[in-house]
Design a protein around this motif. Structure first.
Motif, PDB file in Angstrom:
ATOM      1  N   THR A 115       0.865  -1.181   0.000  1.00 15.50           N
ATOM      2  CA  THR A 115       0.000   0.000   0.000  1.00 15.50           C
ATOM      3  C   THR A 115       0.905   1.236   0.000  1.00 15.50           C
ATOM      4  OG1 THR A 115      -1.862   1.081   1.148  1.00 15.50           O
ATOM      5  CG2 THR A 115      -0.224   0.005   2.542  1.00 15.50           C
ATOM      6  N   GLN A 116       0.544   2.220  -0.838  1.00 13.93           N
ATOM      7  CA  GLN A 116       1.398   3.389  -1.034  1.00 13.93           C
ATOM      8  C   GLN A 116       1.182   4.418   0.069  1.00 13.93           C
ATOM      9  OE1 GLN A 116       3.717   4.199  -3.671  1.00 13.93           O
ATOM     10  NE2 GLN A 116       4.197   5.868  -2.237  1.00 13.93           N
ATOM     11  N   VAL A 117       2.274   4.853   0.668  1.00 18.16           N
ATOM     12  CA  VAL A 117       2.261   5.952   1.628  1.00 18.16           C
ATOM     13  C   VAL A 117       3.100   7.082   1.043  1.00 18.16           C
ATOM     14  CG1 VAL A 117       2.989   6.735   3.908  1.00 18.16           C
ATOM     15  CG2 VAL A 117       1.935   4.479   3.637  1.00 18.16           C
ATOM     16  N   THR A 118       2.478   8.243   0.904  1.00 16.27           N
ATOM     17  CA  THR A 118       3.177   9.411   0.379  1.00 16.27           C
ATOM     18  C   THR A 118       3.069  10.544   1.383  1.00 16.27           C
ATOM     19  OG1 THR A 118       2.646   8.772  -1.898  1.00 16.27           O
ATOM     20  CG2 THR A 118       3.359  11.046  -1.524  1.00 16.27           C
ATOM     21  N   VAL A 119       4.218  11.061   1.797  1.00 17.61           N
ATOM     22  CA  VAL A 119       4.252  12.150   2.767  1.00 17.61           C
ATOM     23  C   VAL A 119       4.789  13.388   2.044  1.00 17.61           C
ATOM     24  CG1 VAL A 119       5.058  12.936   5.010  1.00 17.61           C
ATOM     25  CG2 VAL A 119       4.722  10.484   4.578  1.00 17.61           C
ATOM     26  N   SER A 120       3.906  14.341   1.836  1.00 18.60           N
ATOM     27  CA  SER A 120       4.275  15.521   1.054  1.00 18.60           C
ATOM     28  C   SER A 120       3.338  16.670   1.369  1.00 18.60           C
ATOM     29  CB  SER A 120       4.205  15.200  -0.435  1.00 18.60           C
ATOM     30  OG  SER A 120       4.463  16.362  -1.208  1.00 18.60           O
ATOM     31  N   SER A 121       3.876  17.873   1.306  1.00 19.81           N
ATOM     32  CA  SER A 121       3.042  19.066   1.502  1.00 19.81           C
ATOM     33  C   SER A 121       2.538  19.590   0.154  1.00 19.81           C
ATOM     34  CB  SER A 121       3.832  20.149   2.240  1.00 19.81           C
ATOM     35  OG  SER A 121       5.042  20.432   1.564  1.00 19.81           O
TER      36      SER A 121
END
Length: 121
Positions: A115-121
């Motif tokens: 499962t994709q986790v993307t941490v970005s503003s």
């Protein structure tokens, strides 16, 4: 057949939280160690957190104090609570479980699809 289905990945801002779940289904006699791993494109898959059947846990240094792994044996599910997320946590997260299917001798290590986790503003 045994299947592991992971869920909970999403896009989140730095400092945010996510909770991943991974449920096993199929013919299962017992489960042993469960874990979460992650992989970024171009990098090797790395261990994030593992939990054994006694509840003993182990974490990668990069996530200690921010991530918590837990399990529900009755539901054959492993969780990963991720707090204070950082951009470097961005990756595909994979769960895996040691599972005995019909008896303790019919043992294998199974992986979910990620499962994709993307941490970005």
């Amino acid at each position: 057949q045994v299947q592991l289905v992971a869920s909970g990945g999403d896009l989140v801002q730095p400092g945010g939280s996510l909770r991943l779940s991974c449920a096993a289904s199929g013919t299962i006699f017992s489960t042993s160690t469960m874990g979460w791993h992650r992989q970024d494109p171009g990098k090797e898959r790395e261990m994030v957190a593992v939990i054994n059947s006694n509840g003993h846990t182990n974490y990668a240094d990069s996530v200690k104090g921010r991530f918590t792994i837990s399990r529900d044996n009755a539901k054959k599910t492993v969780y990963l609570q991720m707090n204070s997320l950082k951009p470097e946590d961005t990756a595909v997260y994979y769960c895996n479980m040691g599972i005995a299917r019909f008896d303790i001798y019919d043992y294998g290590n199974y992986w979910g699809k990620g499962t994709q986790v993307t941490v970005s503003s």
